[in-house]
Write a protein that holds these residues in place. Structure first.
Motif, short mmCIF file in Angstrom:
data_model
loop_
_atom_site.label_atom_id
_atom_site.label_comp_id
_atom_site.label_asym_id
_atom_site.label_seq_id
_atom_site.Cartn_x
_atom_site.Cartn_y
_atom_site.Cartn_z
N GLN A 280 0.80 -1.22 0.00
CA GLN A 280 0.00 0.00 0.00
C GLN A 280 0.84 1.29 0.00
OE1 GLN A 280 -2.86 -0.27 3.18
NE2 GLN A 280 -4.15 -1.76 2.10
N PRO A 281 1.85 1.43 0.88
CA PRO A 281 2.67 2.66 0.83
C PRO A 281 3.38 2.84 -0.51
CG PRO A 281 3.03 1.48 2.89
CD PRO A 281 2.24 0.56 2.00
N TRP A 282 3.91 1.75 -1.05
CA TRP A 282 4.64 1.83 -2.32
C TRP A 282 3.71 2.26 -3.44
CZ3 TRP A 282 4.70 -0.43 -7.19
CH2 TRP A 282 5.88 -0.30 -7.93
N LEU A 283 2.52 1.67 -3.52
CA LEU A 283 1.55 2.02 -4.56
C LEU A 283 1.07 3.46 -4.39
CD1 LEU A 283 -0.55 -1.28 -4.73
CD2 LEU A 283 1.07 -0.43 -6.44
N LEU A 284 0.90 3.90 -3.15
CA LEU A 284 0.47 5.28 -2.90
C LEU A 284 1.51 6.27 -3.36
CD1 LEU A 284 -1.50 7.32 -1.66
CD2 LEU A 284 -0.36 6.95 0.55
N GLY A 285 2.77 6.06 -2.98
CA GLY A 285 3.84 6.97 -3.37
C GLY A 285 4.03 7.03 -4.87
N LEU A 286 4.05 5.85 -5.51
CA LEU A 286 4.23 5.82 -6.96
C LEU A 286 3.05 6.45 -7.68
CD1 LEU A 286 5.93 4.87 -9.35
CD2 LEU A 286 4.75 2.67 -9.25
N SER A 287 1.84 6.27 -7.16
CA SER A 287 0.65 6.85 -7.79
C SER A 287 0.69 8.37 -7.74
CB SER A 287 -0.62 6.34 -7.08
OG SER A 287 -0.74 4.94 -7.21
N VAL A 288 1.13 8.94 -6.62
CA VAL A 288 1.22 10.39 -6.50
C VAL A 288 2.24 10.93 -7.50
CG1 VAL A 288 1.83 12.31 -4.97
CG2 VAL A 288 0.47 10.40 -4.11
N GLU A 289 3.39 10.25 -7.60
CA GLU A 289 4.43 10.69 -8.54
C GLU A 289 3.95 10.57 -9.98
OE1 GLU A 289 7.97 12.37 -9.64
OE2 GLU A 289 7.19 12.09 -7.60
N TYR A 290 3.27 9.48 -10.30
CA TYR A 290 2.76 9.29 -11.65
C TYR A 290 1.68 10.33 -11.98
CZ TYR A 290 0.70 7.01 -15.74
OH TYR A 290 0.23 6.75 -17.01
N ALA A 291 0.82 10.63 -11.00
CA ALA A 291 -0.21 11.65 -11.21
C ALA A 291 0.42 13.02 -11.49
CB ALA A 291 -1.13 11.72 -10.00
N ALA A 292 1.50 13.32 -10.78
CA ALA A 292 2.20 14.59 -11.00
C ALA A 292 2.75 14.67 -12.42
CB ALA A 292 3.32 14.75 -9.98
N ARG A 293 3.28 13.56 -12.92
CA ARG A 293 3.82 13.56 -14.28
C ARG A 293 2.72 13.67 -15.32
NH1 ARG A 293 9.07 12.74 -14.87
NH2 ARG A 293 8.78 12.26 -17.07
N GLN A 294 1.58 13.07 -15.05
CA GLN A 294 0.48 13.12 -16.02
C GLN A 294 -0.17 14.49 -16.06
OE1 GLN A 294 1.40 10.24 -17.75
NE2 GLN A 294 -0.78 10.37 -18.25
N LEU A 295 -0.23 15.16 -14.91
CA LEU A 295 -0.85 16.49 -14.88
C LEU A 295 -0.01 17.52 -15.61
CD1 LEU A 295 -2.21 16.66 -11.22
CD2 LEU A 295 -3.56 16.67 -13.32
N ARG A 296 1.28 17.30 -15.62
CA ARG A 296 2.17 18.22 -16.29
C ARG A 296 2.35 17.76 -17.75
NH1 ARG A 296 7.25 18.31 -19.12
NH2 ARG A 296 8.19 20.36 -18.80
N LYS A 297 1.86 18.54 -18.69
CA LYS A 297 1.94 18.19 -20.10
C LYS A 297 2.97 19.07 -20.79
CE LYS A 297 -1.36 15.14 -19.89
NZ LYS A 297 -1.10 13.71 -20.08
N ASP A 298 3.79 18.48 -21.65
CA ASP A 298 4.77 19.26 -22.41
C ASP A 298 4.05 20.14 -23.42
OD1 ASP A 298 7.17 16.55 -22.59
OD2 ASP A 298 6.88 18.12 -21.09
N GLY A 299 4.41 21.42 -23.45
CA GLY A 299 3.80 22.35 -24.40
C GLY A 299 4.81 22.81 -25.43
N LEU A 300 4.36 23.67 -26.31
CA LEU A 300 5.23 24.18 -27.37
C LEU A 300 6.30 25.10 -26.80
CD1 LEU A 300 2.56 24.94 -30.13
CD2 LEU A 300 4.11 22.98 -30.00
N ARG A 301 6.06 25.67 -25.61
CA ARG A 301 6.99 26.62 -25.04
C ARG A 301 7.98 25.97 -24.09
NH1 ARG A 301 4.14 30.63 -21.83
NH2 ARG A 301 6.09 31.78 -21.91
#
Length: 367
Positions: A280-301
């Motif tokens: 559970q702790p491992w899945l929680l930590g990895l999920s938060v990190e993965y969510a952070a990467r998904q929320l941040r999208k590469d743009g043209l700038r």
């Protein structure tokens, strides 16, 4: 009255002179100092039985070397700032961090505190573990919280720009001393009179001592194309340092906050878990990190420095294979079996690190 005023002066003057002499020595012998630091740091990595027999002593040595190296970086950066002209081939990272250090004293202080905590966190955990498991996890959560607060302050100071790793400038080379410049100039003039190229001038840029003019290094015939490409200025090369990273808005800003808070969330979850094999702790930590990467999208700038930092974060996610339940249930058994098949010396070094990875949280921390 005169005796009372002369005594403090006598006590404070010698240390000031010693620090000044030490600073001069570091700036004039930077190559030797860097080599010594690297040798000592490497020695602490490969000492047999480092972690089993004298973990506190060896980690204290390692942390001390890191802190001393950080102090040397400060001295060298200060010396560079006093020299005329900008350093050659200054990285985007150093341009950006130096800008904020010069603009905000608060940035410099917070970034320094963050670096000190990162260099000493494993030592604090080792010390706390001797007082019990509960004390150990309290210290781990406290240190992660301190680092998170520092990063939130840096995010605020930089007007919601992404964090850079490390938050302080990295070490740069400073020009050689005047004696070496005189020898190079004499060799260059001698070669010019004899009508032959001076080999040292072909390898590096040469600065004339009296005029201050620089003679660019000459490329080999096979490297002309790459030489010309290296002289081409990109858009990021002429940007103001503050614009090397774009301001974060909306989901990107939320992603950065999640990235900052993820180590704290994971540490709290681990401290409350009854078993290190609990997923559970491992899945929680990895999920938060993965969510952070998904929320941040590469743009043209997206800038070059931003891409560099996000690539670092991507590679850092590989450490999740060495943490928590994944390590206990998967990686640990594989590494121990591998150690049994390796030659004695290599196996001994790996066993020491297995002891470290088996017992300490910060040994696999990437933040």
């Amino acid at each position: 009255m005169s005796n009372s005023t002369s005594l403090p002066h006598a006590l404070t003057t010698p240390p000031t002179k010693w620090l000044s002499a030490y600073s001069t020595f570091i700036t004039t012998h930077q190559s030797s100092v860097t080599q010594i630091e690297s040798a000592l740091r490497s020695l602490t990595y490969i000492i047999p039985g480092r972690f089993r027999d004298a973990e506190l002593a060896s980690e204290s040595l390692h942390s001390s070397i890191q802190l001393l190296s950080m102090y040397h970086d400060t001295l060298l950066t200060r010396s560079l700032s006093k020299l005329p002209g900008a350093p050659k081939q200054q990285s985007f990272h150093n341009r950006y961090t130096k800008f904020w250090i010069q603009k905000s004293k608060f940035y410099r202080r917070v970034a320094t505190i963050l670096a000190i905590v990162q260099y000493t966190e494993l030592l604090w955990e080792m010390t706390a573990k001797r007082k019990g498991t509960k004390t150990r996890w309290r210290v781990v959560v406290l240190l992660e919280a301190i680092k998170a607060f520092c990063r939130l302050f840096l995010l605020k100071i930089t007007n919601s720009r992404p964090l850079v790793t490390p938050a302080l400038p990295e070490r740069e080379l400073i020009p050689e001393d005047e004696k070496e410049d005189e020898e190079d100039e004499e060799a260059f003039l001698e070669a010019e009179i004899e009508g032959r190229p001076h080999p040292q001038i072909l390898e590096k840029e040469y600065k004339m001592k009296r005029t201050g003019l620089s003679l660019p290094s000459l490329p080999k015939s096979s490297d002309i194309s790459s030489y010309l490409l290296s002289k081409v200025l990109t858009a990021d090369d002429i940007k103001s340092p503050s614009t090397l990273l774009n301001k974060l808005h909306g989901s990107a800003h939320l992603a950065e906050i999640l990235h900052i808070l993820q180590p704290v969330i994971y540490a709290i979850a681990m401290s409350r878990s009854k078993s290190s094999k609990n997923w559970q702790p491992w899945l929680l930590g990895l999920s938060v990190e993965y969510a952070a990467r998904q929320l941040r999208k590469d743009g043209l700038r997206t800038t070059a420095l931003e891409r560099e930092q996000w690539n670092k974060r991507g590679w850092a996610m590989g450490w999740w294979a060495m943490r928590g339940a994944f390590y206990e249930n998967v990686t640990k058994g594989f590494l121990h079996r591998t150690s049994e098949r390796l030659p004695g010396l290599i196996s001994g070094v790996l066993d020491d690190y297995l002891y470290l990875w088996d017992n300490y949280y910060f040994s696999t921390s990437s933040n």
